[in-house]
Design a protein around this motif. Structure first.
Motif, PDB file in Angstrom:
ATOM      1  N   LYS A  46       1.191   1.807  -8.054  1.00 14.42           N
ATOM      2  CA  LYS A  46       0.099   2.084  -7.100  1.00 14.42           C
ATOM      3  C   LYS A  46       0.598   2.934  -5.941  1.00 14.42           C
ATOM      4  O   LYS A  46       0.027   3.976  -5.629  1.00 14.42           O
ATOM      5  CB  LYS A  46      -0.472   0.772  -6.527  1.00 14.42           C
ATOM      6  CG  LYS A  46      -1.142  -0.103  -7.549  1.00 14.42           C
ATOM      7  CD  LYS A  46      -1.579  -1.414  -6.933  1.00 14.42           C
ATOM      8  CE  LYS A  46      -0.420  -2.291  -6.487  1.00 14.42           C
ATOM      9  NZ  LYS A  46       0.485  -2.759  -7.544  1.00 14.42           N
ATOM     10  N   THR A  47       1.673   2.468  -5.317  1.00 16.00           N
ATOM     11  CA  THR A  47       2.192   3.179  -4.157  1.00 16.00           C
ATOM     12  C   THR A  47       2.654   4.578  -4.569  1.00 16.00           C
ATOM     13  O   THR A  47       2.382   5.556  -3.876  1.00 16.00           O
ATOM     14  CB  THR A  47       3.349   2.370  -3.533  1.00 16.00           C
ATOM     15  OG1 THR A  47       2.849   1.068  -3.233  1.00 16.00           O
ATOM     16  CG2 THR A  47       3.854   3.016  -2.262  1.00 16.00           C
ATOM     17  N   GLY A  48       3.313   4.649  -5.707  1.00 16.15           N
ATOM     18  CA  GLY A  48       3.751   5.948  -6.214  1.00 16.15           C
ATOM     19  C   GLY A  48       2.577   6.899  -6.382  1.00 16.15           C
ATOM     20  O   GLY A  48       2.648   8.066  -5.999  1.00 16.15           O
ATOM     21  N   ILE A 155      -4.510   2.391   2.878  1.00 15.37           N
ATOM     22  CA  ILE A 155      -3.944   1.136   3.381  1.00 15.37           C
ATOM     23  C   ILE A 155      -3.404   0.353   2.192  1.00 15.37           C
ATOM     24  O   ILE A 155      -4.150  -0.092   1.329  1.00 15.37           O
ATOM     25  CB  ILE A 155      -4.990   0.302   4.137  1.00 15.37           C
ATOM     26  CG1 ILE A 155      -5.677   1.158   5.207  1.00 15.37           C
ATOM     27  CG2 ILE A 155      -4.326  -0.927   4.775  1.00 15.37           C
ATOM     28  CD1 ILE A 155      -6.670   0.409   6.086  1.00 15.37           C
ATOM     29  N   ASP A 156      -2.082   0.242   2.164  1.00 13.39           N
ATOM     30  CA  ASP A 156      -1.417  -0.409   1.039  1.00 13.39           C
ATOM     31  C   ASP A 156      -1.279  -1.901   1.334  1.00 13.39           C
ATOM     32  O   ASP A 156      -1.120  -2.296   2.479  1.00 13.39           O
ATOM     33  CB  ASP A 156      -0.034   0.222   0.830  1.00 13.39           C
ATOM     34  CG  ASP A 156       0.433   0.130  -0.616  1.00 13.39           C
ATOM     35  OD1 ASP A 156      -0.193  -0.602  -1.408  1.00 13.39           O
ATOM     36  OD2 ASP A 156       1.432   0.804  -0.961  1.00 13.39           O
ATOM     37  N   GLU A 157      -1.347  -2.722   0.283  1.00  8.47           N
ATOM     38  CA  GLU A 157      -1.261  -4.181   0.402  1.00  8.47           C
ATOM     39  C   GLU A 157      -2.347  -4.707   1.347  1.00  8.47           C
ATOM     40  O   GLU A 157      -2.121  -5.544   2.216  1.00  8.47           O
ATOM     41  CB  GLU A 157       0.140  -4.620   0.870  1.00  8.47           C
ATOM     42  CG  GLU A 157       1.284  -4.106   0.001  1.00  8.47           C
ATOM     43  CD  GLU A 157       1.280  -4.654  -1.432  1.00  8.47           C
ATOM     44  OE1 GLU A 157       0.434  -5.506  -1.736  1.00  8.47           O
ATOM     45  OE2 GLU A 157       2.114  -4.205  -2.241  1.00  8.47           O
ATOM     46  N   PHE A 158      -3.549  -4.196   1.116  1.00 14.54           N
ATOM     47  CA  PHE A 158      -4.676  -4.499   2.005  1.00 14.54           C
ATOM     48  C   PHE A 158      -5.015  -5.992   2.060  1.00 14.54           C
ATOM     49  O   PHE A 158      -5.503  -6.500   3.070  1.00 14.54           O
ATOM     50  CB  PHE A 158      -5.912  -3.699   1.553  1.00 14.54           C
ATOM     51  CG  PHE A 158      -7.068  -3.789   2.503  1.00 14.54           C
ATOM     52  CD1 PHE A 158      -6.975  -3.265   3.789  1.00 14.54           C
ATOM     53  CD2 PHE A 158      -8.258  -4.409   2.133  1.00 14.54           C
ATOM     54  CE1 PHE A 158      -8.035  -3.352   4.678  1.00 14.54           C
ATOM     55  CE2 PHE A 158      -9.328  -4.491   3.022  1.00 14.54           C
ATOM     56  CZ  PHE A 158      -9.217  -3.962   4.298  1.00 14.54           C
TER      57      PHE A 158
HETATM   58 MG   LIG Z   1       3.259  -0.850  -3.797  1.00 19.94          MG
END
Ligand SMILES: [Mg+2]
Ligand SMILES: Nc1ncnc2c1ncn2[C@@H]1O[C@H](COP(=O)(O)OP(=O)(O)OP(=O)(O)O)[C@@H](O)[C@H]1O
Length: 374
Positions: A46-48, A155-158
């Motif tokens: 996801k982050t990638g 926004i990651d890890e929301f």
């Molecule tokens: Mg991630």
């Protein structure tokens, strides 16, 4: 040549495999100002993908983007600091927008610190009341929104906002986000259950506010091509059966596939055969064995037994079925239910609900193979 199989960062499209459709889809949503959620199991990319997307739109003049990972934050104040820091660091002072932003942020009298590990600047804004806190977040978003371009905020890890002591965080953020004209959001999260609760429960503020993208495993053909190409560029030849083994053994769960390839590449062999890959796979299991024993100590006997059974089975469609319980002698259905809940909650296993036939599987693919080999 640097190792092209990355396991903890994004370094550009050259070392990034596929995700063409998802990237295109994300760009379309952004261009149409639609907010989007990105769901997937842990360590799938996801982050990638967000970094890949931002790399793609980097040179679009009419677009600015901000990325914040709120996993380390524990309350609204920390969310605010994370946001202010991201905004401040994103826009260099030489640019017009950077000057405006820095002047604006100075109004909040932030303290400038430097991260001990990375050396990157971090801002902290001292606010006394909750009221002030809320105004600050709103002002930061409104300021971004008032620039003469579209802004994308990822926004990651929301799902982390659910941990904040401020109970109205969801409603509060939803209200602020709604007033923005030029800003669209990507909400990303690895706890699928919590993300699902936030966005798909009809009683909650974010319900029906976003389109959804579900990230799946990279297709075997795409991944196999990528692996062959990267080894070839490093002047290492790798047999087709080796690649096929890599994909099957790691089940194309991105982090684990990358890790195995990374370790193989590191050996710098001219020629890689199946036996080399098997040996490396075995070494990796040995490297991680200490952690696996720790898991065993941290789980109850019932949980550990169920985990092993799910691992041995690889995919379990009905953990409460008589056959499964009897085959592994797991006791009563109620014990299994309780252990299953605990293992899900501890993220030792996950439920793949997007498959045609939903199934349970061990999260960590190395642990899965270790269980199977014992
Ligand atoms: Mg991630
Ligand atoms: N498409 C890809 N091609 C090559 N490597 C990738 C790809 N996607 C992810 N990776 C690698 O796999 C690792 C795990 O991916 P990433 O951190 O993006 O997953 P995640 O879903 O955000 O995980 P988490 O749930 O733990 O936050 C990354 O460090 C990255 O190097």
């Amino acid at each position: 040549m640097e190792n092209p199989f990355l396991t903890n960062s994004y370094k550009g499209p050259d070392t990034f495999c596929d995700r063409k459709d998802e990237t295109k889809e994300l760009i379309q949503f952004i261009e149409n100002g639609i907010n989007v959620t990105l769901f997937a199991i842990r360590r799938l990319g996801k982050t990638g993908l967000i970094h890949h997307l931002f790399h793609k739109i980097e040179h679009e003049k009419q677009l600015e983007y901000i990325y914040i990972d709120i996993l380390p934050t524990q309350n609204l104040a920390e969310f605010t600091n994370q946001l202010a820091t991201a905004i401040y660091n994103r826009f260099p002072q030489q640019r017009k927008i950077g000057k405006r932003i820095s002047t604006f942020i100075k109004l909040f009298r932030p303290t400038l610190n430097f991260d001990e590990l990375t050396g990157n600047p971090t801002l902290s804004i001292a606010v006394n009341s909750t009221q002030q806190q809320e105004t600050t977040i709103q002002q930061l978003f409104q300021f971004l929104d008032s620039q003469s371009c579209k802004v994308v905020v990822a926004i990651d890890e929301f799902q982390q906002i659910l941990e904040y002591p401020e109970k109205n965080t969801e409603a509060l953020l939803r209200t602020y986000f709604q007033t923005l004209q030029n800003t669209s959001f990507i909400f990303c999260g690895s706890n699928q259950q919590l993300m699902h609760d936030i966005f798909n429960s009809s009683k909650r503020p974010f319900f029906a506010s976003c389109s959804h993208i579900h990230l799946d495993f990279i297709e075997e053909n795409e991944y196999a091509d990528f692996i062959a190409r990267k080894f070839a560029e490093g002047k290492q030849s790798i047999s087709a059966e080796s690649i096929s083994f890599i994909c099957k053994w790691t089940l194309r769960h991105t982090f684990y596939t990358q890790y195995l390839c990374n370790q193989l590449y590191y050996q710098r062999r001219k020629k890689i055969e199946l036996s080399d890959v098997r040996k490396m796979a075995w070494q990796i299991l040995k490297q991680h064995e200490g952690v696996f024993f720790q898991y065993r100590n941290l789980l109850t006997d019932g949980q550990w037994k169920l985990l092993k059974s799910i691992g041995k089975e690889e995919k379990v469609f009905q953990p409460n079925s008589k056959e499964f319980i009897q085959k592994y002698q797991l006791g009563s259905a109620s014990i299994v239910s309780r252990s299953l809940e605990a293992l899900l909650q501890k993220e030792m296993i996950y439920l793949d609900a997007y498959s045609d036939k939903p199934y349970y599987q061990v999260y960590d693919k190395f642990l899965l193979r270790w269980i199977q080999s014992n």
